[in-house]
Write an enzyme that holds these catalytic residues in place. Structure first.
Site, PDB file in Angstrom:
ATOM      1  N   PRO A  81      19.416  39.708  42.136  1.00 49.09           N
ATOM      2  CG  PRO A  81      18.344  39.345  44.194  1.00 49.09           C
ATOM      3  CD  PRO A  81      18.076  39.543  42.721  1.00 49.09           C
ATOM      4  CG  MET A  82      25.027  38.020  44.733  1.00 49.17           C
ATOM      5  SD  MET A  82      26.498  38.163  45.744  1.00 49.17           S
ATOM      6  CE  MET A  82      27.193  36.520  45.581  1.00 49.17           C
ATOM      7  CG  ASP A  96      35.156  42.113  47.501  1.00 49.95           C
ATOM      8  OD1 ASP A  96      36.067  41.329  47.139  1.00 49.95           O
ATOM      9  OD2 ASP A  96      34.867  42.301  48.698  1.00 49.95           O
ATOM     10  CG  ASP A 150      27.164  32.846  35.128  1.00 52.71           C
ATOM     11  OD1 ASP A 150      26.070  33.415  35.310  1.00 52.71           O
ATOM     12  OD2 ASP A 150      27.762  32.220  36.033  1.00 52.71           O
ATOM     13  CD  GLU A 151      28.297  35.764  38.311  1.00 54.44           C
ATOM     14  OE1 GLU A 151      27.928  36.951  38.442  1.00 54.44           O
ATOM     15  OE2 GLU A 151      27.971  34.870  39.118  1.00 54.44           O
ATOM     16  CB  ILE A 152      26.890  39.955  31.691  1.00 54.55           C
ATOM     17  CG1 ILE A 152      25.606  40.287  32.452  1.00 54.55           C
ATOM     18  CG2 ILE A 152      26.741  38.773  30.754  1.00 54.55           C
ATOM     19  CD1 ILE A 152      24.485  40.784  31.571  1.00 54.55           C
ATOM     20  CD  GLN A 153      27.834  40.325  37.745  1.00 52.99           C
ATOM     21  OE1 GLN A 153      27.002  39.947  36.927  1.00 52.99           O
ATOM     22  NE2 GLN A 153      28.310  39.516  38.688  1.00 52.99           N
TER      23      GLN A 153
END
EC number: 2.7.1.21
Length: 197
Positions: A12-13, A163, A84-87
């Site tokens: 998660p974040m 978002d 990074d941030e592959i989603q």
């Protein structure tokens, strides 16, 4: 030629995914090995051309819109690629990564595994199946304070499932607190609807 490997850091974040990714960057940097770092161009929360962790550790990165852009940027002498941030990157990333691994390049990726609606992110999920190693991170639950946070919870009701935001929109929570917060939100919505009629 020896194949590269795929290491995936998920969670998660606020679980330290990006910090862990950057710790691998440091290993290659200290070893004087060539590497390139990438991030989705959509994620410009902290900086447009750097991967930045929540504790402000940073590394120069190339912002990309499409996975195939990675090939245009690589010079051919890289030992590793960091993403990074592959989603936020399309599922085509899988083919690019498998190609890099076949060329003997190590690939390290970090990203959310679940959305705030508790749905999987397809790109992350697909890459987990191909990974040589999956590091599942947890966060401290913002509600109960336990080190059991596995879900990002959205605290404001606007925007879609994709978002981008930080503490202004999201907290990390455990499963139990996620259920409680969702139930509380549903009750508040019902009360607000009743006030309208």
């Amino acid at each position: 030629m020896k194949s590269g490997r795929l290491v995936l850091i998920v969670g998660p974040m606020y679980s330290g995914k990006t910090s862990e990714l950057l710790s691998y960057v440091e290993i290659y940097h200290l070893g004087k090995k060539n590497y390139k770092a990438f991030k989705p161009s959509i994620d410009n929360r902290y900086d447009e051309t750097f991967i930045v962790s929540h504790n402000n550790t940073r590394v120069k990165a190339y912002p990309i819109k499409e996975p195939k852009e990675i090939f245009k940027i690589l010079e051919g002498n890289e030992k590793a690629v960091f993403i990074d941030e592959i989603q936020f990157i399309s599922e085509e990333l899988k083919d690019i990564i498998l190609n890099l691994i076949d060329k003997g390049i190590d690939v390290f990726c970090s990203g959310l595994d679940l959305s705030f609606k508790n749905n999987i992110f397809p790109t992350t999920s697909i890459l987990m199946g191909y990974a040589d190693e999956v590091i599942k991170k947890k966060a401290v639950c913002h509600e109960c304070g336990e080190y059991t946070g596995t879900i990002s919870y959205k605290t404001i009701e606007n925007g879609g499932e994709i978002d981008i935001g930080g503490f202004d929109k999201y907290i990390a929570v455990c499963r139990d607190c996620y259920k409680k917060l969702n139930e509380k939100q549903k009750k508040e919505q019902k009360i607000n609807m009743n006030k309208l009629f």
